[in-house]
Write an enzyme that holds these catalytic residues in place. Sequence first.
Site, PDB file in Angstrom:
ATOM      1  N   SER A  15       0.825  -1.202   0.000  1.00 56.56           N
ATOM      2  CA  SER A  15       0.000   0.000   0.000  1.00 56.56           C
ATOM      3  C   SER A  15       0.858   1.250   0.000  1.00 56.56           C
ATOM      4  CB  SER A  15      -0.881   0.024   1.246  1.00 56.56           C
ATOM      5  OG  SER A  15      -1.740  -1.075   1.248  1.00 56.56           O
ATOM      6  N   HIS A  29      -1.526  -2.917  -7.085  1.00 52.82           N
ATOM      7  CA  HIS A  29      -2.190  -2.583  -5.827  1.00 52.82           C
ATOM      8  C   HIS A  29      -3.710  -2.729  -5.912  1.00 52.82           C
ATOM      9  CE1 HIS A  29      -3.192   0.545  -2.550  1.00 52.82           C
ATOM     10  NE2 HIS A  29      -2.906  -0.604  -1.982  1.00 52.82           N
ATOM     11  N   GLU A  66      -4.468  -0.084  -8.765  1.00 52.01           N
ATOM     12  CA  GLU A  66      -3.434   0.907  -9.092  1.00 52.01           C
ATOM     13  C   GLU A  66      -2.216   0.149  -9.618  1.00 52.01           C
ATOM     14  OE1 GLU A  66      -3.377   4.750  -6.190  1.00 52.01           O
ATOM     15  OE2 GLU A  66      -3.167   2.852  -5.166  1.00 52.01           O
ATOM     16  N   ASN A  71      -4.287   5.886  -1.272  1.00 55.71           N
ATOM     17  CA  ASN A  71      -3.940   5.997   0.148  1.00 55.71           C
ATOM     18  C   ASN A  71      -3.326   7.335   0.523  1.00 55.71           C
ATOM     19  OD1 ASN A  71      -4.911   3.596   1.235  1.00 55.71           O
ATOM     20  ND2 ASN A  71      -3.250   2.473   0.258  1.00 55.71           N
TER      21      ASN A  71
HETATM   22  N1  LIG Z   1      -5.811  -4.533   4.135  1.00 49.54           N
HETATM   23  C1  LIG Z   1      -6.019  -3.687   3.135  1.00 49.54           C
HETATM   24  O1  LIG Z   1      -7.048  -3.002   3.067  1.00 49.54           O
HETATM   25  C2  LIG Z   1      -5.011  -3.584   2.011  1.00 49.54           C
HETATM   26  C3  LIG Z   1      -5.393  -2.971   0.803  1.00 49.54           C
HETATM   27  C4  LIG Z   1      -4.484  -2.933  -0.259  1.00 49.54           C
HETATM   28  C5  LIG Z   1      -3.208  -3.458  -0.095  1.00 49.54           C
HETATM   29  N2  LIG Z   1      -2.851  -4.027   1.094  1.00 49.54           N
HETATM   30  C6  LIG Z   1      -1.502  -4.577   1.215  1.00 49.54           C
HETATM   31  O2  LIG Z   1      -1.581  -5.985   1.056  1.00 49.54           O
HETATM   32  C7  LIG Z   1      -0.554  -6.610   1.821  1.00 49.54           C
HETATM   33  C8  LIG Z   1      -1.180  -7.642   2.741  1.00 49.54           C
HETATM   34  O3  LIG Z   1      -2.098  -7.015   3.591  1.00 49.54           O
HETATM   35  P1  LIG Z   1      -3.244  -7.851   4.333  1.00 49.54           P
HETATM   36  O4  LIG Z   1      -4.225  -6.857   4.818  1.00 49.54           O
HETATM   37  O5  LIG Z   1      -3.694  -8.993   3.478  1.00 49.54           O
HETATM   38  O6  LIG Z   1      -2.412  -8.427   5.589  1.00 49.54           O
HETATM   39  P2  LIG Z   1      -2.755  -9.703   6.503  1.00 49.54           P
HETATM   40  O7  LIG Z   1      -2.101  -9.443   7.804  1.00 49.54           O
HETATM   41  O8  LIG Z   1      -4.218 -10.026   6.462  1.00 49.54           O
HETATM   42  O9  LIG Z   1      -2.017 -10.910   5.752  1.00 49.54           O
HETATM   43  C9  LIG Z   1      -0.633 -11.005   5.616  1.00 49.54           C
HETATM   44  C10 LIG Z   1      -0.279 -12.475   5.368  1.00 49.54           C
HETATM   45  O10 LIG Z   1       1.100 -12.537   5.021  1.00 49.54           O
HETATM   46  C11 LIG Z   1       1.627 -13.711   5.594  1.00 49.54           C
HETATM   47  N3  LIG Z   1       3.077 -13.615   5.646  1.00 49.54           N
HETATM   48  C12 LIG Z   1       3.861 -12.929   6.532  1.00 49.54           C
HETATM   49  N4  LIG Z   1       5.169 -13.125   6.258  1.00 49.54           N
HETATM   50  C13 LIG Z   1       5.210 -13.947   5.166  1.00 49.54           C
HETATM   51  C14 LIG Z   1       6.265 -14.515   4.423  1.00 49.54           C
HETATM   52  N5  LIG Z   1       7.547 -14.291   4.740  1.00 49.54           N
HETATM   53  N6  LIG Z   1       5.954 -15.317   3.363  1.00 49.54           N
HETATM   54  C15 LIG Z   1       4.667 -15.563   3.041  1.00 49.54           C
HETATM   55  N7  LIG Z   1       3.605 -15.050   3.720  1.00 49.54           N
HETATM   56  C16 LIG Z   1       3.887 -14.252   4.780  1.00 49.54           C
HETATM   57  C17 LIG Z   1       0.958 -13.796   6.954  1.00 49.54           C
HETATM   58  O11 LIG Z   1       1.022 -15.115   7.481  1.00 49.54           O
HETATM   59  C18 LIG Z   1      -0.490 -13.374   6.588  1.00 49.54           C
HETATM   60  O12 LIG Z   1      -1.282 -14.495   6.236  1.00 49.54           O
HETATM   61  C19 LIG Z   1       0.195  -5.474   2.532  1.00 49.54           C
HETATM   62  O13 LIG Z   1       1.310  -5.127   1.760  1.00 49.54           O
HETATM   63  C20 LIG Z   1      -0.825  -4.342   2.541  1.00 49.54           C
HETATM   64  O14 LIG Z   1      -0.232  -3.069   2.564  1.00 49.54           O
HETATM   65  C21 LIG Z   1      -3.733  -4.109   2.151  1.00 49.54           C
END
Ligand SMILES: NC(=O)c1ccc[n+]([C@@H]2O[C@H](COP(=O)([O-])OP(=O)(O)OC[C@H]3O[C@@H](n4cnc5c(N)ncnc54)[C@H](O)[C@@H]3O)[C@@H](O)[C@H]2O)c1
Length: 291
Positions: A119, A140, A152, A190
């Site tokens: 993000s 994204h 994005e 964002n």
């Molecule tokens: N939550 C949102 O609204 C949103 C929106 C757009 C983008 N994002 C981005 O998406 C990404 C994930 O966010 P999320 O909300 O799904 O987080 P989340 O915490 O729900 O999930 C993250 C996952 O990554 C796994 N993980 C951690 N280390 C790892 C590794 N070394 N190898 C493989 N898997 C690993 C964890 O076990 C977990 O299942 C982030 O970069 C975030 O910025 C989030």
Amino acid sequence: MDVKQVGVIGAGQMGNGIAHVMALSGFHVVLNDISQQSLDNALSLIEKNLVRQASRGKISDDEVTAAMGRISTTLSLADVGKTDLVIEAATERETVKQAIFEDLLPHLQPHTILTSNTSSISITRLASRTDRPERFMGFHFMNPVPVMQLVELIRGIATDEDTFKTCQAVVEKLGKTSASAEDFPAFIVNRILMPMINEAVYTLYEGVGSVRSIDESMKLGANHPMGPLELADFIGLDTCLAIMNVLHDGLADTKYRPCPLLTKYVEAGWLGRKTQRGFYDYRGDEPIPTR
Ligand SMILES: NC(=O)c1ccc[n+]([C@@H]2O[C@H](COP(=O)([O-])OP(=O)(O)OC[C@H]3O[C@@H](n4cnc5c(N)ncnc54)[C@H](O)[C@@H]3O)[C@@H](O)[C@H]2O)c1
């Protein structure tokens, strides 16, 4: 390049949504996580969400079965290296993402495109640590992935045109719309959204309004479909804080300083819906404001 196989790293909120839409659009998906529990949860959630789409008549039962059949899960990054396009969607921490790309590199095919769903972290910086900055970019998605129309696409300084066009074509195949953004902290959505959420937390912190009055005000007064605090819980308060820190550090402007109350909620482990508590408590039948 014709993308057929997509690797998704991280099976959390975003990773499971990305695997869902990719599989439904005909891509073969290799879904990776460090936790078997996350992979199991992701598969059952994807199935539940696909079945819900089918019950609303949006897709057929056959499409549900076919999409589930196109997803495989793995704890090994070596399996992800065989794909044409990798979308990294692991925890929003730069050291985590860097370590993933470092471990992945020896397993990659020469043509594989690497992308991150980050993000806010610099695409150029992540790309510079790999052997293919020209085939690296930001991909994204918005949350929830199956519902939100926008993706994005962020070019790092070295991203080449073929990589951009290939990713653009993948977004089109998903039936979504891409917006091209330059690689500056938090990109477009964002950069605008998070300071608004942070300001809502300041409004709460300074006692200007309660959780309910702030959310009601923005829903009824600004015609937002969700209040900013409700939305923050939905996104994850740790993610919101991480993005504010990136804006603060990257743009060096005090207007982006994260609200101490947001930090406090994250320190408490009250991260929003995913931990059942944030600005609202979700453990009962109805969400109850925590302040
Ligand atoms: N939550 C949102 O609204 C949103 C929106 C757009 C983008 N994002 C981005 O998406 C990404 C994930 O966010 P999320 O909300 O799904 O987080 P989340 O915490 O729900 O999930 C993250 C996952 O990554 C796994 N993980 C951690 N280390 C790892 C590794 N070394 N190898 C493989 N898997 C690993 C964890 O076990 C977990 O299942 C982030 O970069 C975030 O910025 C989030």
